[in-house]
Design an enzyme around this catalytic site. Sequence first.
Site, short mmCIF file in Angstrom:
data_model
loop_
_atom_site.label_atom_id
_atom_site.label_comp_id
_atom_site.label_asym_id
_atom_site.label_seq_id
_atom_site.Cartn_x
_atom_site.Cartn_y
_atom_site.Cartn_z
CB VAL A 22 -0.95 0.01 1.22
CG1 VAL A 22 -1.82 1.27 1.22
CG2 VAL A 22 -1.84 -1.25 1.22
NE ARG A 53 9.79 -4.86 8.64
CZ ARG A 53 9.04 -5.91 8.40
NH1 ARG A 53 8.77 -6.75 9.36
NH2 ARG A 53 8.54 -6.16 7.22
CD GLU A 134 -13.94 5.22 3.45
OE1 GLU A 134 -14.54 6.20 3.90
OE2 GLU A 134 -14.44 4.08 3.34
N GLY A 139 -11.12 -1.84 1.20
CA GLY A 139 -10.19 -1.27 0.22
C GLY A 139 -10.63 0.06 -0.34
N GLY A 192 -0.75 -9.42 -3.67
CA GLY A 192 -0.72 -8.35 -2.65
C GLY A 192 -2.01 -8.18 -1.89
CD GLU A 195 -4.18 -7.87 6.29
OE1 GLU A 195 -3.54 -7.17 7.08
OE2 GLU A 195 -4.76 -7.37 5.30
CG ASP A 206 -8.64 -8.52 7.00
OD1 ASP A 206 -7.83 -7.62 7.27
OD2 ASP A 206 -9.50 -8.43 6.09
CE LYS A 210 -10.67 -5.61 5.76
NZ LYS A 210 -10.35 -6.50 4.63
P1 NDP Z 1 3.22 -4.79 3.64
O1 NDP Z 1 3.64 -5.95 4.47
O2 NDP Z 1 3.30 -4.93 2.17
O3 NDP Z 1 4.08 -3.51 4.06
C1 NDP Z 1 4.38 -3.19 5.38
C2 NDP Z 1 5.40 -2.05 5.42
O4 NDP Z 1 5.58 -1.69 6.77
C3 NDP Z 1 6.76 -2.42 4.84
O5 NDP Z 1 7.25 -1.34 4.08
C4 NDP Z 1 7.63 -2.61 6.09
O6 NDP Z 1 8.98 -2.23 5.92
C5 NDP Z 1 6.97 -1.63 7.04
N1 NDP Z 1 7.21 -1.97 8.42
C6 NDP Z 1 6.90 -3.11 9.05
N2 NDP Z 1 7.26 -3.03 10.36
C7 NDP Z 1 7.78 -1.81 10.53
C8 NDP Z 1 8.35 -1.12 11.64
N3 NDP Z 1 8.43 -1.70 12.82
N4 NDP Z 1 8.81 0.14 11.45
C9 NDP Z 1 8.74 0.73 10.24
N5 NDP Z 1 8.21 0.12 9.14
C10 NDP Z 1 7.76 -1.13 9.30
O7 NDP Z 1 1.74 -4.42 4.11
P2 NDP Z 1 0.57 -3.81 3.22
O8 NDP Z 1 1.04 -2.62 2.52
O9 NDP Z 1 -0.11 -4.89 2.46
O10 NDP Z 1 -0.49 -3.42 4.37
C11 NDP Z 1 -0.26 -2.31 5.22
C12 NDP Z 1 -1.51 -2.02 6.03
O11 NDP Z 1 -2.59 -1.76 5.17
C13 NDP Z 1 -1.97 -3.16 6.95
O12 NDP Z 1 -2.55 -2.62 8.11
C14 NDP Z 1 -3.04 -3.84 6.12
O13 NDP Z 1 -3.97 -4.53 6.91
C15 NDP Z 1 -3.66 -2.64 5.47
N6 NDP Z 1 -4.39 -2.90 4.25
C16 NDP Z 1 -3.78 -3.62 3.25
C17 NDP Z 1 -4.45 -3.87 2.08
C18 NDP Z 1 -3.86 -4.67 0.98
O14 NDP Z 1 -4.60 -4.99 0.03
N7 NDP Z 1 -2.56 -4.99 1.02
C19 NDP Z 1 -5.84 -3.38 1.89
C20 NDP Z 1 -6.36 -2.62 3.01
C21 NDP Z 1 -5.65 -2.41 4.14
P3 NDP Z 1 9.99 -2.93 4.86
O15 NDP Z 1 9.48 -2.49 3.53
O16 NDP Z 1 11.29 -2.40 5.18
O17 NDP Z 1 9.79 -4.40 5.08
N1 HSE Z 2 -6.04 -8.79 3.39
C1 HSE Z 2 -7.14 -7.92 3.19
C2 HSE Z 2 -8.13 -8.55 2.27
C3 HSE Z 2 -6.67 -6.63 2.59
O1 HSE Z 2 -7.80 -9.57 1.63
O2 HSE Z 2 -9.27 -8.09 2.17
C4 HSE Z 2 -7.76 -5.58 2.46
O3 HSE Z 2 -8.18 -5.14 3.71
#
Ligand code: NDP
Ligand code: HSE
Length: 456
Positions: A22, A53, A134, A139, A192, A195, A206, A210
């Site tokens: 995201v 990280r 939101e 999504g 992608g 989770e 999850d 929600k």
């Molecule tokens: P990812 O696992 O793809 O990305 C997580 C990011 O967080 C990475 O860049 C990681 O760093 C960083 N990170 C993890 N731990 C730490 C820390 N301790 N300090 C700093 N940075 C950290 O997750 P997503 O992008 O898929 O999801 C992110 C959020 O969005 C979650 O809450 C998820 O539930 C929510 N979400 C996701 C959706 C989806 O379709 N993917 C849809 C709706 C909500 P690094 O890159 O260095 O590993």
């Molecule tokens: N893992 C979640 C899903 C991401 O599959 O719906 C969107 O919240």
Amino acid sequence: MNAGRPTDGGAVRVALLGCGTVGSEIVRLLREQAAEFAARAGAPVELAGVAVRRPHKHPELGDLLTTDAHALVTRPDVDVVVEVIGGIEPARTLLLEALKAGKSVVTANKALLAEDGAALAEAADSSGADLFYEASVAGAIPLLRPLRESLAGDRITRVAGIVNGTTNFILSAMTESGSSYGDALEEATRLGYAEADPSADVDGYDAASKAAILASLAFHTRVTAADVHCEGIRHVSAADIAAAAGIGCVIKLLAICERTPGDSGAPESVSARVYPAMIPAAHPLAGVDGAFNAVFVEAEAAGQLMFYGQGAGGAPTASAVLGDVVAVARNLVGGGRGPRESAYASLPVLPIGAVATRYHVSLEVADRAGVLAAIAGEFARHGVSIAAVRQSGGNGGAEPRPADAAPGSARLVVVTHAAPESALAATVAVLAGHDAVRAVDSVLRVEDLGRKGVAP
Ligand code: NDP
Ligand code: HSE
């Protein structure tokens, strides 16, 4: 109230926590559409820093990168903190630090909101900052703002639908192309949608997070993940999918939040639950495939509304996050604040045992005289009314013996009318130990979601 101006008097400065599926799309869109963001927000919207990280994975971010998220969220030149790390910690501590420092927060983190949203809301209230989320549910679909704002003049009675893209993708693949559960999950992860730990998706947590967020907003009541009955899709088999098709249904993982009117001295209450259920193939939710989500909202004056769109994935989720960022930026530029938490109703949350729905129970039974009557008797003894019975195999069956039926056995499928979960559970417990029952193969709910007369 927000300060009424961005911290540097010009641009709105965003600290981004996380740059994965995201976060990377947020960065791309903010950069590619910078001029449009400035026009829509009333001020340029700029990245102040990005915390990750493993900075070596993000060379394109150069000097913006940091591994010290705590320092970033309280930096004086930051106006808005956008959190897309996920999980409870360190996200909770970081967001509380940001809110206490007066920064507005935008987050997609449903797990955190469903566990401790009240603490975030209280911190936002104390400092007068905005807290928007939101993207945390469904999504790209604009759903929380309609619940929070557009429907604030109505009384919502039910919110129900498909809110997890990963499980919908898996069930669609199993139904349509006969994919295995494992292959479909691998593909959803590659795309992608899943989770970081996909068990949050497939075990229903999850969707339960929600559901807690939806129920809280819809019923003006604090509902947490612990209040939501939660079952996932691991146990849904190819045989269940075939059985659903046999009665004109498909299986979907549903989140259902309902208001139950009070009567006979019982107070008005709410319930929230997540489980796989059979729904009629003619229901609009049955056609929601892949990672798409769809949610029905029913309100007393508005009637039924349906929200549909991409429920997961980097760009769709970034769209929802950035909508919130623009809302915060407008408040910073023009003064004002988004709506505060509304939990005035504080309604009791019903336990799952008190929730009534319909069931499809598949049993392997001894094929002998009197068995059907004995089994029907157990349903009746527990107050569960039978809507339909179908027997296959055995001597008297109208349909051929299923390939997996043991000699001397028949398959019995019982579809019930609506009954309390506790009554059905007690019936199934007795049937599991009944001398005529060789196996309780599956118990699945049947939901018509308010569309009377369409379920089998
Ligand atoms: P990812 O696992 O793809 O990305 C997580 C990011 O967080 C990475 O860049 C990681 O760093 C960083 N990170 C993890 N731990 C730490 C820390 N301790 N300090 C700093 N940075 C950290 O997750 P997503 O992008 O898929 O999801 C992110 C959020 O969005 C979650 O809450 C998820 O539930 C929510 N979400 C996701 C959706 C989806 O379709 N993917 C849809 C709706 C909500 P690094 O890159 O260095 O590993
Ligand atoms: N893992 C979640 C899903 C991401 O599959 O719906 C969107 O919240």
